[in-house]
Each structure stands twice: as structure tokens, then as C-alpha cells.
Scaffold this active site. Sequence first.
Site, PDB file in Angstrom:
ATOM      1  N   LYS A  40       0.848  -1.204   0.000  1.00 26.16           N
ATOM      2  CA  LYS A  40       0.000   0.000   0.000  1.00 26.16           C
ATOM      3  C   LYS A  40       0.881   1.251   0.000  1.00 26.16           C
ATOM      4  O   LYS A  40       1.828   1.354   0.763  1.00 26.16           O
ATOM      5  CB  LYS A  40      -0.897  -0.001   1.241  1.00 26.16           C
ATOM      6  CG  LYS A  40      -1.826  -1.201   1.331  1.00 26.16           C
ATOM      7  CD  LYS A  40      -2.587  -1.243   2.638  1.00 26.16           C
ATOM      8  CE  LYS A  40      -1.676  -1.507   3.830  1.00 26.16           C
ATOM      9  NZ  LYS A  40      -2.432  -1.765   5.076  1.00 26.16           N
ATOM     10  N   THR A  47      -7.526   9.784   8.360  1.00 26.10           N
ATOM     11  CA  THR A  47      -6.931   8.650   7.618  1.00 26.10           C
ATOM     12  C   THR A  47      -6.706   7.454   8.546  1.00 26.10           C
ATOM     13  O   THR A  47      -6.098   6.471   8.163  1.00 26.10           O
ATOM     14  CB  THR A  47      -5.552   9.056   7.047  1.00 26.10           C
ATOM     15  OG1 THR A  47      -4.704   9.397   8.161  1.00 26.10           O
ATOM     16  CG2 THR A  47      -5.651  10.232   6.089  1.00 26.10           C
ATOM     17  N   GLY A  61      -7.159   4.059  10.185  1.00 34.95           N
ATOM     18  CA  GLY A  61      -7.886   2.849   9.827  1.00 34.95           C
ATOM     19  C   GLY A  61      -8.004   2.610   8.333  1.00 34.95           C
ATOM     20  O   GLY A  61      -8.706   1.707   7.899  1.00 34.95           O
ATOM     21  N   THR A  62      -7.296   3.396   7.525  1.00 33.56           N
ATOM     22  CA  THR A  62      -7.413   3.196   6.063  1.00 33.56           C
ATOM     23  C   THR A  62      -6.907   1.807   5.671  1.00 33.56           C
ATOM     24  O   THR A  62      -7.514   1.130   4.841  1.00 33.56           O
ATOM     25  CB  THR A  62      -6.588   4.253   5.302  1.00 33.56           C
ATOM     26  OG1 THR A  62      -5.336   4.426   5.967  1.00 33.56           O
ATOM     27  CG2 THR A  62      -7.314   5.571   5.217  1.00 33.56           C
ATOM     28  N   GLY A  63      -5.838   1.390   6.313  1.00 31.26           N
ATOM     29  CA  GLY A  63      -5.263   0.076   5.972  1.00 31.26           C
ATOM     30  C   GLY A  63      -6.173  -1.057   6.367  1.00 31.26           C
ATOM     31  O   GLY A  63      -6.429  -1.987   5.595  1.00 31.26           O
ATOM     32  N   CYS A  64      -6.709  -0.950   7.596  1.00 29.45           N
ATOM     33  CA  CYS A  64      -7.641  -1.998   8.068  1.00 29.45           C
ATOM     34  C   CYS A  64      -8.833  -2.081   7.123  1.00 29.45           C
ATOM     35  O   CYS A  64      -9.293  -3.146   6.743  1.00 29.45           O
ATOM     36  CB  CYS A  64      -8.155  -1.640   9.456  1.00 29.45           C
ATOM     37  SG  CYS A  64      -6.891  -1.319  10.651  1.00 29.45           S
TER      38      CYS A  64
END
Length: 546
Positions: free
Chosen positions: A222, A255, A257-260
Amino acid sequence: MLALQKLRPVRHPLVQGAVPKSIRPIPQFVRMAASESATADIGLSSVKVPRVLTVAGSDSGGGAGIQADIKTCAALGVFCTTAITALTAQNTIGVQGIYPVPVDFLAKQLQSVLSDIGADVVKTGMLPSAECIETLCSVLDSFPVRAVVVDPVMVSTSGDELAGAGILDALGKKLLPRTDVLTPNLPEASKLLGGASVTTLEEMRKAAVEIHKMGPRYVLIKGGHLSGSDDMVDILYDGSEMHEYHASRIESRNTHGTGCSLASAIAAELAKGSHIRQAVQAAKEYVKETMQRSRELRLGGGSQGPLNHLHRLNHWESLGRSHFKPDSLLLYAVTDSSMNKHWGRSTSDAVKAVIEGGATIVQIREKEAESGDFLKEAEASLKVAREYGVPLVINDRLDIALACDADGVHLGQSDVPITRARAILGPNKIIGVSCKTPEQAQRAWEEGADYIGSGGVYPTNTKQNNKTIGVEGLRKVCEASPLPVVAIGGIKENNVKEVMASPRPKQLQGVAVVSGLFNQPDVQVAAKHFRAILAEALDESYSRVL
Ligand SMILES: Nc1ncnc2c1ncn2[C@@H]1O[C@H](COP(=O)(O)OP(=O)(O)O)[C@@H](O)[C@H]1O
Ligand SMILES: Cc1ncc(COP(=O)(O)O)c(N)n1
Ligand SMILES: [Mg+2]
């Protein structure tokens, strides 16, 4: 009547040979498993709901972890069950504490879910210890699922460590060989490669190849942490081909928690039957749209605000401003007592005339008057404005705005900071801010303003040493934040159309006028002229769009 689907026999550890004592299921699970086949026997129909089991930490702040996973799955139409690996005390500032769940209790949660509801896809987030990873792998061997998505959460976006030392070894030896999709961010990719630099597109590609060798079927690196890049690109590698997923950078404090959310969106799409590349594309779209719709969310005082995962169900951004309607900026009348004195009328008379002529909001601006006189003028004007239901704000003076209970205040860059004004006025008063630059606009938005007054668009003599920014400067300010904008400075009947001409930034709502309205013999007629010209300008841009 749904055709009765042949239910897969529940693969239960007890019938799958020996299972380590630490995770031997409790007898009642056997009954629950049996009951599922019983339901099938009596012919009850069952809708096959896509299911994701998230094995992750709880984020007390609601923005990441299982909270993000549940909301993402809900938004994408997937049923999400949970096995919590740790409790965390965290908020928009960072992580204040971590409490790992004992691994035997993690095992119990996993068995409860997998022996009854089951899961199409398992998605993992925070796995705080090697034992936690080993426990999960043992259960996965007993309860195989269609796909395993691993978001190797080790460092949160706020920079806090979320996984203890020693998990890298367990991750590499145990979990990665069972992983279908691994979704490291740049710091996590670097950690997986022993600290190698992963900060450029080229290094992302190299990292994808190296990490793929550790066992996952697909690696998605990512790019959200790419600094200095306007392109938030993610790279998917399947062992032979690289696929890039691009999106423009979205400026937002929200932003967290964008990865989760990306990983759980991938898991949800896989559970619905998508192929991996479709799943990644759909997940990327979901995160982008959610970030865009979350920009105006203001929760917490830190720099890591949460996303509004369920934005398709609610529109908080409009709720947040029930006290203020952006279209009230259409014709913004700024009073000037010296002009009104010159034409022999009180400020409140001028306010009545300009509202009757079509002004949609009024600002009482007084640079000379004593506070007592200013307050009297403001109270008399406010009384008129209230009769017409037109908002009235006070220029600069928070004290006067408070004293007369005006609808709000308009602040300059050197006035009381927005956050202080908001703390004093509360959430239901209008706060406008003068901005000449994109940076000022960005800050106004982050600090909680309701609208921006931007200019001077043209040279003006109603404000001393006022730098002119032109239409181009105005547009740059508009595009720097989602806040509604009113243009101000030298606006006359003969240049309104130029200011409002299309293509116009969607933030630009109207024009603020001083002498064009009040240095006139008839204020009401002047206001009517401006409204007519605005209607043409807006209609023209509308017709041009058609
Ligand atoms: N400011 C941003 N604008 C647009 N997309 C972003 C932004 N920040 C992150 N993303 C995207 O959000 C997803 C999560 O990436 P990232 O934030 O790097 O993960 P993590 O939250 O695990 O650190 C990726 O698809 C990434 O491209
Ligand atoms: C419980 C938990 N799990 C995961 C993350 C990572 O979230 P992000 O890196 O997107 O901020 C987090 N902050 N908290
Ligand atoms: Mg992130």
C-alpha cells in the site's frame, strides 16, 4: 423459496484427528455443529450470506481494528464476525494502551464462530504475539476457509507499535504460507524485509517480489505513506505480474484505519465471490470514496481522525452544519456605517432594505464605532434579520456577537483563533474565516470553520492594504478545502459574472458586496440587480453544463 443449498458438512476438529490440547473444543460445540445439519434435514431455506471473520484488535476510538472491519463489511453487504486478539485504548491522538487477550480465549472465540456460523474469508489485523499467530494457524488448519487476508499490522498510522517483538518469525514461518493476500503498508513492508528502505515506487516493486517469496499468494504493497507523491498507488504482485492501483492523494486528517478498511474490503469482496484483482479494485474504490466522504468529519482533537465507513447510510457532513446552509452565501451583504451615514440611513434600515432586495446573509462590519454603539447597531440589525430568517454575523468582534446572540462571527487571520471561537460560541453558531491562500483554507477547515470569505478578488478601497488575489487565487483557495466559499473584494455588478463563471469550483457559493450595495442611493434596488446578475451567471453555467 430458495433452493435448499446442500450445506457443507461442518469440518469439526473432533472428526479431523488429534488437535492440540490447548485448543480442544468444548463438547457443546459438537452439538451446535450437529444442529446445523438438523436444520438442513427439516428443509428450512437459508440465504447464503457472505461471511468474513476478522481476527484483530479492538480500537476503542472506533476507527481501526475490528470496528473498521465490521463497518466496512456492513457497508459492502457482508456479515462480519470477530475474534478479538487485543483490547487497545486509543483515540485520534494515538495508542495509549494495549491489553492482549489470552490466546486460549482467542481460540475459544475462533472455535465459537467457525464451528457454527463459519466464514468464507478470514481477515487478520493486529496479532500481538507469536502465540497468537500459532493459535490462529492451528485453528485455520482445523477450519479451512476460502481465503485468508493478512493485514500485517505492526505499526499504526499514528506511529504506535501494535505488535510485540518476535512476531516476524511466527508470521514468516506460520502465517504467510497460509496467506492469500498480504497487505503491508510501507513501514510494514520495510519491517518484513529487515528494515530495507521502501519509500519509492521502485522500492515498492522490489519489496513486493521479495515479500512474495515468504509465501503469500498475492502481495499488495500500500502506498499511503508515499511522501511527496500526489499519487496514492498500491502495487499487487502475484508472483509473475505487477498490477498498480492509482488514486489521487486526498487531503484529510481522517486517515486512521485506512489500511484496516482496505484489507477488510478486499476480504468482503472475496467473500462475495470476486477474483482477487476485482476485489482489490473494488476495495480501493471503497476506501477512496470513504476518505472523500469523511473529510469533513470532526471527531477528536488529534491528527488521526476516523473514517465514516457507513457514509452511504448517513450524511454527517450536512448534519454537522444544520445551523448553516452553504447557499446562504449567494449574496452576502457587508454593511459599512460610513456609507450608510452618507446616504442618511441607519444600519438596521440598510439591513432591512438589502434583505428585501435579496441578500441571503448579512455581516455587520464596524471598524470605528465604540463597543456600545456597535452593540446597539448589531441588536437592531439582528432584530430585522430574524424577522426575515436571514443569518446575521458580526465581523471580527466575538464579544459583540456573544452579547447580541448573533448567528455567528466572521474572523480575519489575525483575530481570535477559530478553535477558540468555536469553543466559546459552541457548535451551532456560524464561523466564517477570511482566507487568501490554500494553506489558510486548509487550516480553516481543519479547525472547524463553516465557510471561507476569500479575496480581495479585485482591488478594493473598503479595506486598507488588502492584497488582491484575483479570480485564479480565489479558485486555488476554493479547491484547498471542502468548505463553502464566498468571494469578496471589489465585487461589482460588472464583474460578478466573471467571478461566478463556470467551470466554477463547487465550493464557490456566492459573492460578498460592500459598496456595490451600500454606497448606493437605493440599497434594495442594488440588491435586486445583484440577484438578477447572479441568477443569470448561475443559469448560464447551468445551461452550459446541460
Ligand atoms: N491521503 C490519501 N489519499 C488517498 N488514498 C490514500 C491516502 N492515504 C492512504 N490511502 C490509501 O488507503 C489505503 C491504505 O493505505 P495506508 O494508509 O498506507 O495503510 P495503513 O493505514 O495500513 O497505513 C491504500 O489504498 C492507500 O493508497
Ligand atoms: C486495534 C488496531 N488495529 C489496527 C490499527 C492500524 O490502523 P491504521 O494503521 O490504519 O491507523 C490500529 N490503529 N488499531
Ligand atoms: Mg493508514
